[in-house]
Scaffold this active site. Sequence first.
Site, PDB file in Angstrom:
ATOM      1  N   TYR A 144      -0.026   5.129   6.736  1.00 22.11           N
ATOM      2  CA  TYR A 144      -0.775   5.412   5.499  1.00 22.11           C
ATOM      3  C   TYR A 144      -2.000   4.556   5.425  1.00 22.11           C
ATOM      4  O   TYR A 144      -2.148   3.678   5.889  1.00 22.11           O
ATOM      5  CB  TYR A 144       0.357   4.769   4.409  1.00 22.11           C
ATOM      6  CG  TYR A 144      -0.147   4.820   2.952  1.00 22.11           C
ATOM      7  CD1 TYR A 144       0.011   6.114   2.334  1.00 22.11           C
ATOM      8  CD2 TYR A 144      -0.529   3.618   2.187  1.00 22.11           C
ATOM      9  CE1 TYR A 144      -0.613   6.286   0.988  1.00 22.11           C
ATOM     10  CE2 TYR A 144      -0.827   3.844   0.733  1.00 22.11           C
ATOM     11  CZ  TYR A 144      -1.058   5.211   0.354  1.00 22.11           C
ATOM     12  OH  TYR A 144      -1.450   5.309  -0.932  1.00 22.11           O
ATOM     13  N   ASP A 239      -6.865   0.156  10.707  1.00 20.78           N
ATOM     14  CA  ASP A 239      -6.356  -0.065   9.377  1.00 20.78           C
ATOM     15  C   ASP A 239      -5.578  -1.402   9.290  1.00 20.78           C
ATOM     16  O   ASP A 239      -4.397  -1.158   9.404  1.00 20.78           O
ATOM     17  CB  ASP A 239      -5.820   1.313   8.572  1.00 20.78           C
ATOM     18  CG  ASP A 239      -5.317   0.975   7.226  1.00 20.78           C
ATOM     19  OD1 ASP A 239      -5.433  -0.209   6.585  1.00 20.78           O
ATOM     20  OD2 ASP A 239      -4.832   1.976   6.813  1.00 20.78           O
ATOM     21  N   LYS A 267      -4.909  -6.063   0.419  1.00 15.23           N
ATOM     22  CA  LYS A 267      -3.682  -6.596   0.229  1.00 15.23           C
ATOM     23  C   LYS A 267      -4.209  -8.188   0.447  1.00 15.23           C
ATOM     24  O   LYS A 267      -4.898  -8.657  -0.501  1.00 15.23           O
ATOM     25  CB  LYS A 267      -2.646  -6.332   1.277  1.00 15.23           C
ATOM     26  CG  LYS A 267      -2.386  -4.805   1.126  1.00 15.23           C
ATOM     27  CD  LYS A 267      -0.853  -4.155   1.751  1.00 15.23           C
ATOM     28  CE  LYS A 267      -0.697  -3.017   0.902  1.00 15.23           C
ATOM     29  NZ  LYS A 267      -0.877  -1.699   1.607  1.00 15.23           N
TER      30      LYS A 267
HETATM   31  C1  LIG Z   1      -1.384  -0.567   1.167  1.00 13.52           C
HETATM   32  C2  LIG Z   1      -2.112   0.068   2.430  1.00 13.52           C
HETATM   33  C3  LIG Z   1      -3.365   0.926   2.086  1.00 13.52           C
HETATM   34  C4  LIG Z   1      -3.663   1.279   0.741  1.00 13.52           C
HETATM   35  O1  LIG Z   1      -4.221   0.358  -0.065  1.00 13.52           O
HETATM   36  P1  LIG Z   1      -4.229   0.233  -1.571  1.00 13.52           P
HETATM   37  O2  LIG Z   1      -4.884  -0.915  -1.832  1.00 13.52           O
HETATM   38  O3  LIG Z   1      -3.085   0.635  -2.143  1.00 13.52           O
HETATM   39  O4  LIG Z   1      -5.176   1.349  -1.869  1.00 13.52           O
HETATM   40  C5  LIG Z   1      -3.897   1.628   3.193  1.00 13.52           C
HETATM   41  N1  LIG Z   1      -3.533   1.236   4.578  1.00 13.52           N
HETATM   42  C6  LIG Z   1      -2.456   0.483   4.844  1.00 13.52           C
HETATM   43  C7  LIG Z   1      -2.306   0.236   6.193  1.00 13.52           C
HETATM   44  C8  LIG Z   1      -1.735   0.018   3.524  1.00 13.52           C
HETATM   45  O5  LIG Z   1      -0.526  -0.703   4.037  1.00 13.52           O
END
Ligand SMILES: *Cc1c(COP(=O)(O)O)cnc(C)c1O
Length: 428
Positions: A144, A239, A267
């Site tokens: 994601y 990411d 995060k």
């Molecule tokens: C949570 C998450 C996102 C998205 O971040 P948001 O602040 O919710 O837009 C992108 N990549 C990873 C790996 C994530 O865990």
Amino acid sequence: MLYQRSSQLFIEAEQVIPGGVNSPVRAFKAVGGTPIFAKSAKGAYVYDEDGNRFVDYINSWGPMVLGHAFAPVVDAVIEKAKLGTSFGMPTELETQIAALAVSMVPGIDKIRFVNSGTEACMSAIRLARGFTKKDKIIKFAGCYHGHSDSFLIQAGSGAVTFGAPNSPGVTVGTAKDTLLASYNDLDNVKALIEVNKNEIAAIIVEPVAGNMGCVPPMNGFLEGLRKLCTENEILLIFDEVMTGFRLAKGGVQELYKVTADIVCFGKVIGGGLPVGAFAARAEIMNQLAPLGPVYQAGTLSGNPLAMAAGLAMLKALNEDENVFKRLEEKTAYLEAGIHKVLQNNNVVYIINRVGSMISVHFDATPVVDFKTAAKGDNATFRRFFHGLLAEGIYIAPSAYETWFITDALTYEDLDFTINAIDKVSKTF
Ligand SMILES: *Cc1c(COP(=O)(O)O)cnc(C)c1O
């Protein structure tokens, strides 16, 4: 436990907010029941509107790695708020957090702050496309990267040629530039690169996957991606929105000793305020406006409250030599405890863990990619989730989520959790 007030609040929320929630993961759709409305939180615990207390294993989906209402963060936000909440002008604070982040993370010279992980990943691929002058990207099924169009692409055998949109609203035109590969499958990536020679700008990956449960990279997977990217002039994007400042000071790059070209954060970096960031070596970052032609902007980017929270959080993590070790030890203790009780109760399960990311899957097949993650027994997970909730333990209401461990958890909290898992899994 009683959830009367939460149930009433949910009914009211549904009238004016789609599904009653501002992010779908908060709904209890996958597990049944109505979402619990939070009222306050402190340390390892979250308290709901009915006065129930839960040991929290979501922790705002990651940011609260040092516990809720962490005093240095709260104090920093309060102090900054008194001086004004937003200026739309540069502040010294932005340079301070940028310098600290750059010093903690390997291989980056410059960093730009945005408001969410979604924005970070979305901007990172635009930057990669601008830098390489190529259009396509490779992403992995089950990873994601936020909800921007390019990433909402479903797996399917047609992926080698064309991605297929999996959310209405994502155009076929956008989808065709996103190629899907299977996590931990280098041959699959190689084949995609072969078929799309000189067309791929970037490979984006969760270097330890955390959005299909926790799925560690197999031996050689990240190194293999690095090699393929270098050989084919493709940028490797890690990411690290979930893993950054959680698994190690320098994230997965430090932990697995593999360097990415662009790294995305979110995060933890915001300490619980809306913050994302992306970073790279100067040569790449200098392509961004106003220095270069790749446009990227934000009215509230680098917001002083958000930067104050993020800086207090990063400082705390940077100054505590043992924090990542403690997090790992606590999570390993939890893992060992869960193994013991699930084995005793003859439950079929798999546990995946890297550092303070852990997930329990109700299937016997090792979980190495999206396909194997999807095999888990959802009916058992539902019973597990509601059973734990009744015992005062809050895990994510979905079988596809990692548990987020916080340093605020005590060993008593962990024992309490293991005992609850023992009790609940006896009823399976
Ligand atoms: C949570 C998450 C996102 C998205 O971040 P948001 O602040 O919710 O837009 C992108 N990549 C990873 C790996 C994530 O865990």
